[in-house]
Design a protein around this motif. Structure first.
Motif, PDB file in Angstrom:
ATOM      1  N   GLU A  40      10.494  -7.796  -1.452  1.00  0.00           N
ATOM      2  CA  GLU A  40       9.071  -7.898  -1.141  1.00  0.00           C
ATOM      3  C   GLU A  40       8.837  -7.749   0.355  1.00  0.00           C
ATOM      4  N   HIS A  41       7.773  -6.998   0.712  1.00  0.00           N
ATOM      5  CA  HIS A  41       7.382  -6.821   2.107  1.00  0.00           C
ATOM      6  C   HIS A  41       6.032  -7.483   2.352  1.00  0.00           C
ATOM      7  N   SER A  42       5.835  -7.943   3.563  1.00  0.00           N
ATOM      8  CA  SER A  42       4.577  -8.577   3.937  1.00  0.00           C
ATOM      9  C   SER A  42       3.520  -7.531   4.273  1.00  0.00           C
ATOM     10  N   PHE A  43       2.310  -7.749   3.786  1.00  0.00           N
ATOM     11  CA  PHE A  43       1.179  -6.879   4.123  1.00  0.00           C
ATOM     12  C   PHE A  43       0.976  -6.839   5.639  1.00  0.00           C
ATOM     13  N   TYR A  44       1.291  -7.925   6.320  1.00  0.00           N
ATOM     14  CA  TYR A  44       1.086  -7.996   7.764  1.00  0.00           C
ATOM     15  C   TYR A  44       2.124  -7.194   8.540  1.00  0.00           C
ATOM     16  N   SER A  45       3.127  -6.640   7.833  1.00  0.00           N
ATOM     17  CA  SER A  45       4.108  -5.760   8.468  1.00  0.00           C
ATOM     18  C   SER A  45       3.623  -4.316   8.542  1.00  0.00           C
ATOM     19  N   LEU A  46       2.504  -4.008   7.899  1.00  0.00           N
ATOM     20  CA  LEU A  46       1.966  -2.637   7.956  1.00  0.00           C
ATOM     21  C   LEU A  46       1.645  -2.241   9.395  1.00  0.00           C
ATOM     22  N   GLU A  47       2.046  -1.042   9.768  1.00  0.00           N
ATOM     23  CA  GLU A  47       1.703  -0.504  11.081  1.00  0.00           C
ATOM     24  C   GLU A  47       0.418   0.310  10.918  1.00  0.00           C
ATOM     25  N   ARG A  48      -0.718  -0.353  11.085  1.00  0.00           N
ATOM     26  CA  ARG A  48      -2.004   0.260  10.773  1.00  0.00           C
ATOM     27  C   ARG A  48      -2.323   1.472  11.638  1.00  0.00           C
ATOM     28  N   ASP A  49      -1.841   1.489  12.873  1.00  0.00           N
ATOM     29  CA  ASP A  49      -2.132   2.625  13.752  1.00  0.00           C
ATOM     30  C   ASP A  49      -1.390   3.888  13.322  1.00  0.00           C
ATOM     31  N   LYS A  50      -0.409   3.763  12.416  1.00  0.00           N
ATOM     32  CA  LYS A  50       0.339   4.924  11.924  1.00  0.00           C
ATOM     33  C   LYS A  50      -0.073   5.336  10.511  1.00  0.00           C
ATOM     34  N   LEU A  51      -0.949   4.560   9.860  1.00  0.00           N
ATOM     35  CA  LEU A  51      -1.310   4.840   8.468  1.00  0.00           C
ATOM     36  C   LEU A  51      -2.094   6.145   8.332  1.00  0.00           C
ATOM     37  N   ILE A  52      -1.706   6.957   7.346  1.00  0.00           N
ATOM     38  CA  ILE A  52      -2.506   8.121   6.983  1.00  0.00           C
ATOM     39  C   ILE A  52      -3.041   7.992   5.550  1.00  0.00           C
ATOM     40  N   ARG A  53      -2.417   7.114   4.767  1.00  0.00           N
ATOM     41  CA  ARG A  53      -2.903   6.815   3.413  1.00  0.00           C
ATOM     42  C   ARG A  53      -2.546   5.373   3.078  1.00  0.00           C
ATOM     43  N   PHE A  54      -3.442   4.726   2.311  1.00  0.00           N
ATOM     44  CA  PHE A  54      -3.149   3.385   1.833  1.00  0.00           C
ATOM     45  C   PHE A  54      -3.797   3.211   0.474  1.00  0.00           C
ATOM     46  N   GLY A  55      -3.088   2.536  -0.429  1.00  0.00           N
ATOM     47  CA  GLY A  55      -3.655   2.281  -1.740  1.00  0.00           C
ATOM     48  C   GLY A  55      -2.728   1.472  -2.612  1.00  0.00           C
ATOM     49  N   ILE A  56      -2.896   1.627  -3.919  1.00  0.00           N
ATOM     50  CA  ILE A  56      -2.048   0.920  -4.871  1.00  0.00           C
ATOM     51  C   ILE A  56      -1.590   1.901  -5.949  1.00  0.00           C
ATOM     52  N   ILE A  57      -0.428   1.573  -6.529  1.00  0.00           N
ATOM     53  CA  ILE A  57       0.097   2.357  -7.636  1.00  0.00           C
ATOM     54  C   ILE A  57       0.487   1.406  -8.768  1.00  0.00           C
ATOM     55  N   GLY A  58       0.435   1.905  -9.979  1.00  0.00           N
ATOM     56  CA  GLY A  58       0.839   1.123 -11.141  1.00  0.00           C
ATOM     57  C   GLY A  58       0.360   1.774 -12.425  1.00  0.00           C
ATOM     58  N   HIS A  59       1.118   1.633 -13.484  1.00  0.00           N
ATOM     59  CA  HIS A  59       0.771   2.197 -14.798  1.00  0.00           C
ATOM     60  C   HIS A  59       0.506   3.703 -14.722  1.00  0.00           C
ATOM     61  N   GLY A  60       1.205   4.389 -13.811  1.00  0.00           N
ATOM     62  CA  GLY A  60       1.031   5.827 -13.651  1.00  0.00           C
ATOM     63  C   GLY A  60      -0.156   6.221 -12.795  1.00  0.00           C
ATOM     64  N   SER A  61      -0.944   5.241 -12.334  1.00  0.00           N
ATOM     65  CA  SER A  61      -2.114   5.520 -11.497  1.00  0.00           C
ATOM     66  C   SER A  61      -1.726   5.539 -10.024  1.00  0.00           C
ATOM     67  N   LYS A  62      -2.376   6.447  -9.288  1.00  0.00           N
ATOM     68  CA  LYS A  62      -2.196   6.564  -7.844  1.00  0.00           C
ATOM     69  C   LYS A  62      -3.590   6.512  -7.224  1.00  0.00           C
ATOM     70  N   LEU A  63      -3.906   5.387  -6.628  1.00  0.00           N
ATOM     71  CA  LEU A  63      -5.245   5.124  -6.098  1.00  0.00           C
ATOM     72  C   LEU A  63      -5.106   4.838  -4.609  1.00  0.00           C
ATOM     73  N   PHE A  64      -5.754   5.646  -3.766  1.00  0.00           N
ATOM     74  CA  PHE A  64      -5.579   5.454  -2.323  1.00  0.00           C
ATOM     75  C   PHE A  64      -6.753   6.032  -1.559  1.00  0.00           C
ATOM     76  N   TYR A  65      -6.779   5.744  -0.261  1.00  0.00           N
ATOM     77  CA  TYR A  65      -7.734   6.411   0.620  1.00  0.00           C
ATOM     78  C   TYR A  65      -6.966   7.075   1.753  1.00  0.00           C
ATOM     79  N   GLU A  66      -7.546   8.146   2.269  1.00  0.00           N
ATOM     80  CA  GLU A  66      -6.954   8.918   3.367  1.00  0.00           C
ATOM     81  C   GLU A  66      -7.377   8.306   4.705  1.00  0.00           C
ATOM     82  N   ALA A  67      -6.777   8.803   5.786  1.00  0.00           N
ATOM     83  CA  ALA A  67      -7.074   8.294   7.126  1.00  0.00           C
ATOM     84  C   ALA A  67      -8.536   8.480   7.510  1.00  0.00           C
ATOM     85  N   ASP A  68      -9.239   9.398   6.840  1.00  0.00           N
ATOM     86  CA  ASP A  68     -10.653   9.627   7.148  1.00  0.00           C
ATOM     87  C   ASP A  68     -11.595   8.795   6.271  1.00  0.00           C
ATOM     88  N   GLY A  69     -11.023   7.891   5.441  1.00  0.00           N
ATOM     89  CA  GLY A  69     -11.832   6.990   4.634  1.00  0.00           C
ATOM     90  C   GLY A  69     -12.225   7.530   3.274  1.00  0.00           C
TER      91      GLY A  69
END
Length: 201
Positions: A40-69
């Motif tokens: 397990e990794h901590s959410f607070y370990s995310l390097e937000r200044d380097k993020l280009i995509r963020f979201g969740i995956i599960g049950h075959g779903s890929k749900l995310f947003y891009e760096a432009d929102g």
């Protein structure tokens, strides 16, 4: 560079239905649970200044947003604009404004007060992810929050919250795959937030 959201099968590596996943501009990523070791990794370990995509995956779903929102929900793009007359204020599609990442789980447990006060296992009943941002466009400052909500046993939906630093009599325009899906009358009072849910079924 191929996205981890494209490459991955969308299945959680652990018993939890969905896990969060952040992808960085150097091709690496950080997930709530490591895909191989399941550490397990901590959410607070995310390097937000380097993020280009963020979201969740599960049950075959890929749900995310891009760096432009802009959200990508299993291949469906979701964009938002605030329109006053002929003037449009894009609330998504602006690079660099969406680093204040949000993810949390709604959960519940039951306490047996009659039988000694024992607590049952905690059950996650909704997963949430998105961002909040401050956007300045043509002399107007908006505070905008966009969340994708995935309730257990129900259809997922978007929640949008918006406040401006001045009074505006406008419309919230929600687009799916670059086409207007809904236009909602959304007058704003200075410093007073407005909130709307948008169904995705």
């Amino acid at each position: 560079m191929i996205s981890i959201f494209t490459e991955h099968n969308g299945v959680s590596p652990v018993k939890q239905d969905f896990i969060w996943l952040g992808e960085y501009n150097d091709g690496t990523h950080l997930s709530e649970f490591d895909f191989q070791t399941k550490e397990e990794h901590s959410f607070y370990s995310l390097e937000r200044d380097k993020l280009i995509r963020f979201g969740i995956i599960g049950h075959g779903s890929k749900l995310f947003y891009e760096a432009d929102g802009v959200f990508n929900l299993n291949g469906t793009g979701i964009e938002v604009t605030y329109k006053v007359g002929d003037k449009e204020y894009p609330l998504t599609g602006l690079a660099g404004h969406f680093r204040d990442t949000i993810t949390y789980k709604d959960a519940e447990s039951t306490v047996n007060l009659a039988g000694g006060g024992g607590m049952t296992d905690t059950i996650i009943n909704q997963y949430n992810f998105g961002y909040k941002s401050v956007i300045e466009i043509d002399g107007v400052t908006f505070q905008f929050k966009a969340l994708c909500k995935i309730p257990f046993g129900q259809s997922m939906y978007m929640n949008f919250w918006l406040v401006a630093d001045q009074k505006l009599d406008g419309t919230l325009v929600i687009k799916k795959n670059n086409r207007i899906a809904e236009e909602i009358n959304a007058p704003l009072r200075k410093g007073v937030g407005g909130e709307v849910n948008f169904g995705l079924s």
